[in-house]
Motif scaffolding. Structure first.
Motif, short mmCIF file in Angstrom:
data_model
loop_
_atom_site.label_atom_id
_atom_site.label_comp_id
_atom_site.label_asym_id
_atom_site.label_seq_id
_atom_site.Cartn_x
_atom_site.Cartn_y
_atom_site.Cartn_z
N LEU A 192 38.24 43.52 2.70
CA LEU A 192 38.68 43.35 4.09
C LEU A 192 37.64 43.82 5.10
CD1 LEU A 192 42.35 44.55 3.61
CD2 LEU A 192 41.64 42.22 4.16
N VAL A 221 48.11 44.60 5.31
CA VAL A 221 47.85 44.16 3.93
C VAL A 221 48.35 45.25 3.00
CG1 VAL A 221 46.10 43.59 2.21
CG2 VAL A 221 45.89 42.72 4.56
N CYS A 281 43.36 36.04 3.86
CA CYS A 281 43.57 36.78 5.10
C CYS A 281 42.83 36.15 6.28
CB CYS A 281 43.14 38.24 4.92
SG CYS A 281 44.24 39.18 3.86
#
Length: 260
Positions: free
Chosen positions: A25, A91, A159
């Motif tokens: 991420l 998340v 994402c």
């Protein structure tokens, strides 16, 4: 501007799966880790309301995180309302072990954290990695030796697409399950009815008194289109989930029963 992501899980703040997600991420977002201090698998969406919750700032792998003495849902609530992170996305994961079917949605702390975020208006994604040996779910997640490379790729891809395009209408959580051996295909699925064939094993303690273990083999005959079937074929399963548990098909029947 880089999006802001609150990252949590149910395996605990030291889990290799959590930090694999963090590594993925942070390639495109600013990530704040707020996760349970200890293993909290299968606690569902339970919340600590009878005891205080401590959230301590810690250093793990040279990175700052908040270690929360509570449940996955507590971690989300602390992140949103105490730390005021105001994320674009929550998340949850990567969970050590698959979260598939009606059973897991109702019991998984990973999914419970995502549902909690969604209930407060924040879109959320839950990621879980299938394990070949079910015993891996019970090992210390800090020292797990699973390969998270495909999980990282899926996290980045999924994402970024959700942040760019927005969540699908009427979907509150996206539940993503990644097979232990990925064959290169995404599959949009619905929940299977079961993940395990439920069984109970009776044993006797040294004093001759009975106790029980809930166990059972994995369910192998899930219909096509379900998340369990998708994973069995080596596909990444993507399942939209809603918070609304109302049975709309049953409303008219209930009205007839009660003559409303």
């Amino acid at each position: 501007m880089r999006p802001k992501i609150l990252l949590t899980n149910d395996d605990g703040v030291t889990s290799e799966g959590l930090w694999a997600a963090y590594e993925a991420l942070t390639t495109f977002a600013d990530v704040t880790v707020v996760a349970p201090s200890t293993q909290q698998s299968a606690v569902g969406r339970s919340i600590s309301i009878f005891e205080p919750i401590r959230a301590n700032k810690v250093q793990i792998n040279g990175k700052e995180a908040y270690s929360v003495g509570g449940k996955p849902t507590d971690s989300v609530i602390i992140g949103l309302f105490a730390l005021k992170i105001n994320p674009d996305l929550v998340v949850s994961g990567v969970n050590i072990g698959e979260n598939l079917s009606f059973e897991s949605v109702m019991t998984s702390g990973t999914i419970g954290a995502a549902l909690e975020a969604a209930n407060h208006g924040v879109p959320a994604v839950a990621f879980s990695l299938q394990v070949e040996d079910q015993g891996d779910k019970f090992d210390d997640p800090k020292y797990i030796t699973l390969d998270f490379e495909e999980s990282k790729k899926a996290i980045i891809d999924i994402c970024r697409k959700l942040l760019k395009n927005g969540f699908p209408e009427s979907s509150d959580v996206i539940n993503v399950n990644i097979p232990k051996t990925f064959l290169g295909k995404y599959e949009v699925t619905h929940l299977a009815e079961k993940l395990f064939e439920t069984g109970v094993e009776k044993r006797l303690d040294p004093r001759g008194r009975p106790y029980f273990w809930i166990n059972g083999p994995l369910y192998e005959n899930a219909p096509k289109g379900t998340d369990v079937n998708s994973i069995s074929k080596g596909n990444i399963s993507i399942t939209p989930i809603t918070l609304d548990s109302t049975s709309y098909k049953g409303l008219n029947e209930i009205k007839e029963i009660f003559e409303i």
